[in-house]
Design an enzyme around this catalytic site. Structure first.
Site, PDB file in Angstrom:
ATOM      1  N   CYS A 118     -14.301  -1.563  74.783  1.00  0.00           N
ATOM      2  CA  CYS A 118     -15.101  -0.447  75.307  1.00  0.00           C
ATOM      3  C   CYS A 118     -14.830  -0.170  76.777  1.00  0.00           C
ATOM      4  O   CYS A 118     -15.252   0.857  77.292  1.00  0.00           O
ATOM      5  CB  CYS A 118     -16.580  -0.699  75.053  1.00  0.00           C
ATOM      6  SG  CYS A 118     -16.940  -0.771  73.301  1.00  0.00           S
ATOM      7  N   HIS A 259     -20.674   3.689  79.558  1.00  0.00           N
ATOM      8  CA  HIS A 259     -20.268   3.537  78.161  1.00  0.00           C
ATOM      9  C   HIS A 259     -21.519   3.639  77.290  1.00  0.00           C
ATOM     10  O   HIS A 259     -22.586   3.126  77.646  1.00  0.00           O
ATOM     11  CB  HIS A 259     -19.585   2.181  77.975  1.00  0.00           C
ATOM     12  CG  HIS A 259     -19.364   1.833  76.543  1.00  0.00           C
ATOM     13  ND1 HIS A 259     -18.685   2.666  75.684  1.00  0.00           N
ATOM     14  CD2 HIS A 259     -19.748   0.753  75.813  1.00  0.00           C
ATOM     15  CE1 HIS A 259     -18.663   2.111  74.483  1.00  0.00           C
ATOM     16  NE2 HIS A 259     -19.291   0.958  74.530  1.00  0.00           N
ATOM     17  N   ASN A 289     -21.529   4.850  69.259  1.00  0.00           N
ATOM     18  CA  ASN A 289     -20.568   4.158  70.121  1.00  0.00           C
ATOM     19  C   ASN A 289     -19.148   4.451  69.630  1.00  0.00           C
ATOM     20  O   ASN A 289     -18.734   3.954  68.583  1.00  0.00           O
ATOM     21  CB  ASN A 289     -20.864   2.653  70.081  1.00  0.00           C
ATOM     22  CG  ASN A 289     -19.938   1.839  70.968  1.00  0.00           C
ATOM     23  OD1 ASN A 289     -18.953   2.369  71.499  1.00  0.00           O
ATOM     24  ND2 ASN A 289     -20.244   0.562  71.117  1.00  0.00           N
TER      25      ASN A 289
HETATM   26  O1  UT7 Z   1     -19.778  -1.461  72.893  1.00  0.00           O
HETATM   27  C1  UT7 Z   1     -19.462  -2.785  73.130  1.00  0.00           C
HETATM   28  C2  UT7 Z   1     -20.602  -3.552  73.606  1.00  0.00           C
HETATM   29  N1  UT7 Z   1     -21.609  -3.652  72.587  1.00  0.00           N
HETATM   30  C3  UT7 Z   1     -22.885  -3.605  72.944  1.00  0.00           C
HETATM   31  O2  UT7 Z   1     -23.175  -3.384  74.117  1.00  0.00           O
HETATM   32  C4  UT7 Z   1     -23.934  -3.871  71.900  1.00  0.00           C
HETATM   33  C5  UT7 Z   1     -25.017  -4.737  72.484  1.00  0.00           C
HETATM   34  N2  UT7 Z   1     -26.078  -5.063  71.543  1.00  0.00           N
HETATM   35  C6  UT7 Z   1     -26.971  -4.180  71.084  1.00  0.00           C
HETATM   36  O3  UT7 Z   1     -26.890  -3.002  71.351  1.00  0.00           O
HETATM   37  C7  UT7 Z   1     -28.137  -4.707  70.271  1.00  0.00           C
HETATM   38  O4  UT7 Z   1     -28.166  -6.108  70.352  1.00  0.00           O
HETATM   39  C8  UT7 Z   1     -28.111  -4.255  68.771  1.00  0.00           C
HETATM   40  C9  UT7 Z   1     -28.444  -2.775  68.667  1.00  0.00           C
HETATM   41  C10 UT7 Z   1     -26.775  -4.547  68.159  1.00  0.00           C
HETATM   42  C11 UT7 Z   1     -29.209  -5.003  68.003  1.00  0.00           C
HETATM   43  O5  UT7 Z   1     -30.472  -4.763  68.590  1.00  0.00           O
HETATM   44  P1  UT7 Z   1     -31.438  -6.002  68.956  1.00  0.00           P
HETATM   45  O6  UT7 Z   1     -32.664  -5.429  69.506  1.00  0.00           O
HETATM   46  O7  UT7 Z   1     -30.642  -6.941  69.827  1.00  0.00           O
HETATM   47  O8  UT7 Z   1     -31.725  -6.615  67.540  1.00  0.00           O
HETATM   48  P2  UT7 Z   1     -31.432  -8.088  67.013  1.00  0.00           P
HETATM   49  O9  UT7 Z   1     -30.013  -8.263  66.710  1.00  0.00           O
HETATM   50  O10 UT7 Z   1     -32.098  -9.052  67.937  1.00  0.00           O
HETATM   51  O11 UT7 Z   1     -32.248  -8.048  65.668  1.00  0.00           O
HETATM   52  C12 UT7 Z   1     -33.679  -7.892  65.636  1.00  0.00           C
HETATM   53  C13 UT7 Z   1     -34.126  -7.831  64.188  1.00  0.00           C
HETATM   54  C14 UT7 Z   1     -33.514  -8.944  63.332  1.00  0.00           C
HETATM   55  O12 UT7 Z   1     -34.489  -9.339  62.378  1.00  0.00           O
HETATM   56  P3  UT7 Z   1     -35.301 -10.704  62.600  1.00  0.00           P
HETATM   57  O13 UT7 Z   1     -34.251 -11.779  62.662  1.00  0.00           O
HETATM   58  O14 UT7 Z   1     -36.023 -10.506  63.916  1.00  0.00           O
HETATM   59  O15 UT7 Z   1     -36.175 -10.732  61.403  1.00  0.00           O
HETATM   60  C15 UT7 Z   1     -32.374  -8.243  62.637  1.00  0.00           C
HETATM   61  O16 UT7 Z   1     -32.060  -8.843  61.405  1.00  0.00           O
HETATM   62  O17 UT7 Z   1     -33.694  -6.616  63.599  1.00  0.00           O
HETATM   63  C16 UT7 Z   1     -32.940  -6.875  62.423  1.00  0.00           C
HETATM   64  N3  UT7 Z   1     -31.912  -5.859  62.276  1.00  0.00           N
HETATM   65  C17 UT7 Z   1     -32.112  -4.671  61.694  1.00  0.00           C
HETATM   66  N4  UT7 Z   1     -33.181  -4.134  61.099  1.00  0.00           N
HETATM   67  C18 UT7 Z   1     -33.073  -2.885  60.608  1.00  0.00           C
HETATM   68  C19 UT7 Z   1     -30.634  -5.911  62.730  1.00  0.00           C
HETATM   69  N5  UT7 Z   1     -29.999  -4.774  62.425  1.00  0.00           N
HETATM   70  C20 UT7 Z   1     -30.885  -4.000  61.776  1.00  0.00           C
HETATM   71  C21 UT7 Z   1     -30.823  -2.698  61.229  1.00  0.00           C
HETATM   72  N6  UT7 Z   1     -31.938  -2.191  60.652  1.00  0.00           N
HETATM   73  N7  UT7 Z   1     -29.699  -1.963  61.253  1.00  0.00           N
END
Ligand code: UT7
Length: 336
Positions: A118, A259, A289
């Site tokens: 990215c 980004h 993204n």
């Molecule tokens: O471009 C290159 C660089 N990349 C980035 O900068 C990405 C950086 N990361 C992010 O943007 C975020 O971490 C994500 C958008 C990928 C995820 O968001 P988050 O707030 O960090 O969620 P998480 O991974 O901590 O997950 C929270 C909960 C989990 O459930 P539990 O374990 O709390 O029960 C996940 O399983 O949300 C769940 N979850 C979802 N639920 C509904 C994860 N993905 C989904 C989904 N729909 N698509």
């Protein structure tokens, strides 16, 4: 600008191209266990564009580059250098740069693809700027183009909601004496972050095999929470440092173009740097993204909206797999 710099380099044209096909959050609800509210609240993404199967990265790269060339009133034969930041090249080789060069008729250009995930676009912009400042190149194209859908696992809800396809391009050229363009860059890499965002197979470590396919190793793997933490810290720090060492503050910035990986990351960085909403480019709601295409396409969109005037201070900032990150400081030159 350093004492060794012979010339200034500036952006003189922008372009973008996205596929027509829209993939909405509602459509993703039919594919994985997710919902529109979660996606909008956690990422800011409402929809993204997706190529039809078989459309490679060069297609939208060519269209975006043509638009940028037209705006810069540049003939393809005038282009000396083409750099194509991408993690989804048409194929491993020849480079997508060569494919695009041939299609555009840039018969006097040399060039290459550049991989920094990215951060690829800002890294590519810097390599082009250095060539122009040294007097080795007069006019160049930087074309960020991606078909992220080709490496996205649509059974993995952690990643498939995030990515989209598309391209953004800029023409960068030597400016007349006395004019300011790209002023400074600050780039970093840290390989300890590689474990958090990567695509395991398809390279020499794990060449394509029936096993790599069966184990879904040709798709993006991400530990989102880890990447998130580093992204906010790295982007904010790079932006603060580049402003401070150029005796500028957030108040001097007309447009901050981060980004587009997550709206919460963008807002977190903007808060830390002290930027108001109207200073920050946001396109993630419509396009998701698109990796190397987010920054050049956002520049194009904000230029078309009439937000940028010649002389305005613009900061570009990115964070990506590797980890790779950094910031670019420039004075807007289009239309000057
Ligand atoms: O471009 C290159 C660089 N990349 C980035 O900068 C990405 C950086 N990361 C992010 O943007 C975020 O971490 C994500 C958008 C990928 C995820 O968001 P988050 O707030 O960090 O969620 P998480 O991974 O901590 O997950 C929270 C909960 C989990 O459930 P539990 O374990 O709390 O029960 C996940 O399983 O949300 C769940 N979850 C979802 N639920 C509904 C994860 N993905 C989904 C989904 N729909 N698509």
């Amino acid at each position: 600008m350093t004492a060794r710099t012979l010339y200034a380099a500036g952006i003189t044209g922008t372009g973008m191209s996205f596929p027509d096909k829209v993939l909405t959050n509602r459509a993703l609800e039919q594919m994985v266990e997710t919902n529109d509210d979660w996606i909008v609240e956690r990422t800011g993404i409402k929809e993204r564009r997706i190529c039809e199967p078989g459309v490679p990265a060069s297609v939208h790269g060519i269209a975006a580059a043509r638009q940028a060339l037209a705006m810069a009133k540049a003939d393809p034969a005038e282009i000396d250098l083409i750099v194509v930041p991408t993690v989804t090249p048409d194929m491993m080789f020849p480079s997508t740069c060569c494919i695009i060069q041939n299609a555009l008729g840039c018969k006097n250009a040399w060039g290459y693809d550049l991989v920094a995930a990215c951060s690829s676009f800002i890294f590519a912009l810097q390599t082009v700027r250095a060539q122009i400042e040294a007097g080795a190149v007069r006019k160049a194209l930087v074309i960020g183009t991606e078909v992220m859908s080709s490496i996205t696992d649509y059974t993995d809800r952690n990643t498939c909601i995030l990515f989209g396809d598309g391209a953004g391009a800029v023409v960068v050229e030597r400016l007349p004496a006395g004019r300011q363009g790209i002023l400074d860059h600050l780039h970093f890499i840290d390989g300890t972050g590689g474990q958090f965002l990567y695509m395991p197979a398809g390279g020499s470590l794990h060449p394509a095999s029936a096993e790599t396919v069966a184990r879904r190793m040709h798709y993006i793997k991400q530990e989102g929470r880890e990447v998130y933490k580093f992204a906010v810290k790295g982007m904010a720090s790079a932006t603060e440092q580049i402003l401070a060492r150029n005796q500028l503050t957030g108040r001097d910035v007309k447009l901050f173009v981060p980004h587009q990986a997550n709206l919460r990351i963008i807002e977190g960085v903007a808060r830390r740097v002290g930027l108001a909403d109207e200073q920050v480019a946001v396109t993630i709601d419509r396009f998701g993204n698109t990796t190397s295409a987010t920054i050049p396409s956002a520049l194009h969109i904000y230029r078309e909206r009439g937000v940028l005037q010649p002389g305005d201070v613009v900061v570009l900032c990115a964070f990506g797999a590797g980890f790779t990150w950094g910031a670019t400081l420039l004075r807007w030159t289009v239309g000057a």
